[in-house]
Design a protein around this motif. Sequence first.
Motif, short mmCIF file in Angstrom:
data_model
loop_
_atom_site.label_atom_id
_atom_site.label_comp_id
_atom_site.label_asym_id
_atom_site.label_seq_id
_atom_site.Cartn_x
_atom_site.Cartn_y
_atom_site.Cartn_z
N LEU A 913 0.81 -1.37 -0.05
CA LEU A 913 -0.38 0.55 0.24
C LEU A 913 0.91 1.52 -0.42
O LEU A 913 1.99 1.24 0.48
CB LEU A 913 -1.12 0.02 1.13
CG LEU A 913 -2.42 -1.19 1.95
CD1 LEU A 913 -2.55 -1.15 2.57
CD2 LEU A 913 -2.89 -1.13 0.14
N THR A 914 0.21 2.11 -0.56
CA THR A 914 0.93 3.99 -0.34
C THR A 914 0.73 4.07 0.72
O THR A 914 0.06 3.80 1.50
CB THR A 914 0.20 4.87 -1.61
OG1 THR A 914 -0.92 4.64 -0.83
CG2 THR A 914 0.61 3.92 -3.03
N ALA A 915 1.43 4.87 1.11
CA ALA A 915 1.42 5.52 2.69
C ALA A 915 0.20 6.40 2.85
O ALA A 915 -0.46 6.39 4.20
CB ALA A 915 3.13 6.74 2.72
N GLU A 917 -2.71 5.48 1.10
CA GLU A 917 -3.36 3.67 1.21
C GLU A 917 -3.65 3.74 3.07
O GLU A 917 -4.06 3.09 3.58
CB GLU A 917 -3.73 3.07 0.25
CG GLU A 917 -3.64 3.77 -0.78
CD GLU A 917 -3.30 2.64 -1.81
OE1 GLU A 917 -3.97 2.77 -2.96
OE2 GLU A 917 -2.82 1.68 -1.66
N GLN A 918 -2.40 3.95 3.31
CA GLN A 918 -1.81 2.74 5.11
C GLN A 918 -3.02 3.58 5.91
O GLN A 918 -3.61 3.64 6.82
CB GLN A 918 -0.54 3.04 5.57
CG GLN A 918 0.22 2.24 4.80
CD GLN A 918 1.95 1.97 4.44
OE1 GLN A 918 2.55 2.28 5.58
NE2 GLN A 918 2.59 1.69 3.54
N GLU A 919 -2.21 5.12 5.48
CA GLU A 919 -3.50 5.89 6.41
C GLU A 919 -4.69 5.77 6.01
O GLU A 919 -5.33 6.06 7.41
CB GLU A 919 -2.88 8.07 6.35
CG GLU A 919 -1.94 8.31 6.45
CD GLU A 919 -1.70 9.93 6.30
OE1 GLU A 919 -1.88 10.54 6.69
OE2 GLU A 919 -1.04 9.89 4.89
N VAL A 920 -5.26 5.57 5.25
CA VAL A 920 -7.12 5.42 5.57
C VAL A 920 -6.86 3.95 5.73
O VAL A 920 -8.14 4.40 6.53
CB VAL A 920 -7.16 5.60 3.64
CG1 VAL A 920 -8.30 5.35 3.41
CG2 VAL A 920 -6.72 7.15 3.28
N LEU A 921 -6.78 3.35 5.78
CA LEU A 921 -6.60 1.60 6.13
C LEU A 921 -6.63 2.14 8.00
O LEU A 921 -7.51 1.50 8.16
CB LEU A 921 -5.64 0.77 5.93
CG LEU A 921 -6.07 -0.27 6.36
CD1 LEU A 921 -7.46 -1.42 5.91
CD2 LEU A 921 -4.59 -1.50 5.62
N ARG A 922 -6.04 2.82 8.66
CA ARG A 922 -6.01 2.79 9.40
C ARG A 922 -7.40 3.44 10.09
O ARG A 922 -7.88 2.84 10.95
CB ARG A 922 -4.72 3.81 10.75
CG ARG A 922 -3.36 3.28 10.27
CD ARG A 922 -1.97 3.78 10.38
NE ARG A 922 -1.02 2.67 10.53
CZ ARG A 922 -0.08 3.10 10.53
NH1 ARG A 922 0.56 3.42 8.94
NH2 ARG A 922 1.42 2.16 9.98
N LEU A 923 -8.08 4.44 9.56
CA LEU A 923 -8.69 5.28 10.12
C LEU A 923 -10.55 4.12 9.62
O LEU A 923 -10.80 4.18 10.57
CB LEU A 923 -9.00 6.64 8.99
CG LEU A 923 -8.33 7.89 9.67
CD1 LEU A 923 -7.87 8.39 8.26
CD2 LEU A 923 -8.75 8.06 11.02
N VAL A 924 -9.82 3.22 8.57
CA VAL A 924 -10.77 2.73 8.50
C VAL A 924 -11.53 1.35 9.47
O VAL A 924 -11.79 1.33 9.82
CB VAL A 924 -11.12 1.78 6.83
CG1 VAL A 924 -11.54 0.95 7.02
CG2 VAL A 924 -11.13 2.60 5.57
N ALA A 925 -10.27 0.95 9.23
CA ALA A 925 -10.01 -0.12 11.22
C ALA A 925 -10.41 0.94 12.29
O ALA A 925 -11.02 0.10 13.21
CB ALA A 925 -8.56 0.00 11.40
N THR A 926 -11.23 1.73 12.55
CA THR A 926 -11.75 2.29 13.21
C THR A 926 -12.29 3.27 12.93
O THR A 926 -13.34 3.25 14.05
CB THR A 926 -10.55 4.14 13.66
OG1 THR A 926 -11.07 4.72 12.93
CG2 THR A 926 -8.94 3.88 13.77
#
Length: 972
Positions: A913-915, A917-926
């Motif tokens: 994942l791009t940087a 996309e990693q930020e977005v993934l962490r927010l999705v997980a919350t």
Amino acid sequence: MPPDLPGHTPPAAIVSPVFVGRTAELTAARGLIERAEKGESGVMLVCGEAGVGKTRLVDEAVRHARGRQLQVLSGHCVQLGIEGLPFAPVVEALRELVRTTGRERLEEILGPARDLVARLLPVAAAPETETAPPATAQLLELVLGLLERLSESAPVLVVIEDLHWADRSTLELAAFLARNLRGVPVAILITYRSDEVDRRHPLRVLLATWERTRSISRLELGRLDRDEVRAQLSAILGAVPDPKLLDLVYERSEGNAFLVEEMLSAVRAGDPRGLPPSLKDVLLARVDRLGEPAVQLLRLAAVAGRSVPERLLVAVCEVDELSALAAIREAVDAHLLVVDSAGHGYTFRHALARDAVYDDLLPGERVRLHAAYAEALTRDPGLLDETNVSVAASLAHHAYAALDLPRALEASIAAGRESFSAMASREALAQYERALLIWDRVPAELRPPEVDQAEVLWLAGEAAYHGGNVDRALALLTESAAALPADATPERRARVLHRCARAHRDLGHLGTAIELLESALAPLPDEPVTWMRATVLAALSVAHLRELHPRRAARYAELAVAAARSVDAAQVEAEAQISLGSCRMLLGPGADGLAAMRAGLELALASGDAHTTARGYINLSDACETLGRSTEAAEVAEAGIAFAQRSGLLRSVGAYLVGNLAESLVHLGDWARARMLIDDALADGPEGVFELTLQLIGAELAALAGDLERSRTMLERAQVLTIGPDDDQFALPLVTLEAELARAGRDHARAVRIVLDNLNRDDRSPRYAWPLLWVGVRAEVERALADPAGTIAERLGSLVATMPATDAPTQGYRALCEAELGRLGGTADWDDACAAWRKLGWAWPLGYSLLRQAEAQAERREPARESAVEAWTIAGRLGAGPLLSEVQALARRAGIDLDEQSRPADPLAALGLTAREQEVLRLVATGRSNPQIARELFISPKTASVHVSNILGKLGLTSRVQAAALLHRLGC
């Protein structure tokens, strides 16, 4: 609605209870709604001639949307004479939202738009503070944010009917929403009459733009065919129509749905062979069959417009209330009037019916009936309560049509004030210009005593300025200054000259602006200090600051701060403190400049002035970056972006703050986030200097990353947008990029020439001059190392020795240039450069300095691996292709093994994942929704949606829950 009268017989049906035909069109409208259910936005234009069935199609679409639990907001554009009523569909939709939403939920939906709604709809809530109305761009963003928040609970269908009657402010809002509602579950249905929009119609330009927009679809409704007319008649009659009746109605109506109904009604009422030849005649024939009281009432209703409140209609009738209600009942039974959706008045069943009745009035009749409305509204303004119509605007319209110019003059001025307060600046200007048109035709003793012509010109100039027409504003304000009476107070004269100066400043005429402000200041007494004196002093500070005369600007700023404090003018003091901080930064960076800016920002926040607050965030973040405090600068810029988002300024001054944040992130080495911020902000369509800022940072980042084609494209766009050759903030970064692209293309001579041509003056800002000088030094050293003949390094060295370097970044550039020049004599020492950039935390300059340090160490046969590996690590982390290539080339030449360097493992790195996309993934997980992710990362909801889809696709997941579970397993 009046009660049933004795002896009343229900009328025969005239409207088909069954929706006929339009199968493909209804399917398309339902498709728009279903896409909103999937989280996609869309806009559909429904057009066609009058009476063809646009509203009926929309009604069916709304029924479908409500059945699928969508939230529906609908409003109609209202014609008032030749003018559209300001924001009529918005006000209508907001009334329904307020009426049907609980207080707690309403507060959540309104959010930052609370004061906006209070201005448009005072019943919602009163503004907490009395402030100037937001600018148009700010209003548009606030409405957009309201829709985004509303759509978080359920998809939304927005209906705007009769856009051909829209005022210019509503047209601007429709265009903005169509362009910016991306990635949110909001569908927009818009109707307009295609036969009303000629080449001079204001809607024509907007339609031409929409035709080129792929996300906007268009439904052109044609007439019904013979079978569809048969079905329509069958539904109305409850039986299959006689073939001769079908032939007659179809032939005369030509398949227009409204005409079918009217022709059938005419046939029912008399001899089919005597059917009038035109629709107008058909409608008037139906009117003429009514009793005289009902005919007179319809004429009165037509003068009011498409709809009229019952209380007002009864008030203007020349009969008693019971007789008036009986006449209304007759008109309703004849299907000429219908009860409006709110149940407070009546609407012509179709605008064509109203037009026919109104057009049939004699000129004298129109004057008399308009006068009746003007008299009634003057006696009792409450007659328009519970409607979306402004009393002042309605009174101005009727009085002007009745040739009652004194009353029209007073009402037009009042309507202008109302429109301006409600953020409809364009409509305010139209009202003021009508007042100016009739001013000389009204006897002096009958003009409003509280204003003179100079005041009306000033009000018109203010409206033009806030509506974005600076040239028109300047013309009106100049006239206002000339029209001021000889005994005008210095305060009043200063007020007009201050506004003239503001317009000149915005048009780039700084010298003229300063002259006007000095003229305004001269007659103002030193004591007692007034608000106007403080305001003029603050404006002089800004003007001199723009002319890069910081000492003069600082003097005026200090005087403005003192004056503002003495009259408790917090907003003026905030403006002056921010200017004072900027001046001190230019005169010599230090804590004093930052302290003044912070004080100004705190005052601006407390005063509630959005634009001064935004300026405070912009200047403070820029000042921190100037001093090399990039982490602090990024924090200030992020706080400013959040404020801009709350205040409806994200797509204007917010874009400037995005540029500031991106610049800090580039220096700190977070290139992935900087690139994403720039791309997202540019996708929102910023204009002018706001786009220029983003294009410049984007072009620099692309050049550093080695994407020279993208850098050139962005540079070319920035050159189109550039303000002027003397504005170092933009002019020098432009030529720095131009020189860097020439250097990267190995045209070293051109690169050096660009640098010397633009550093031929002593007054260049060191902050922007040093990066340009370094590009020239680097280019000349690269050229000279390949061919020592004809070097001009001494001339560049002289600039390096004499250019001021008083802060950490400029000192770092001086160390870079000195070390670079040392390469020519084999005396390069990169220790100072490495130490300077390491202390600042600026990644790319440190990586470059480490590369050159490793190169020098290798040439001296000293250990070079540590410097090379660190440079290689930095370049790889940044994605700085050219720097990475140079490090690898050096490693090959010097025999340095870079691959032995170990890097800390990142559990998300292996996911590909791009940087961002990693930020977005962490927010999705919350558990964040797409709009919530968008707000937190300062991106559009559509971009957030795209990121989430890409992440799920890359990871082979099907839901957000699975994504959250994956992060949990990875321990992230």
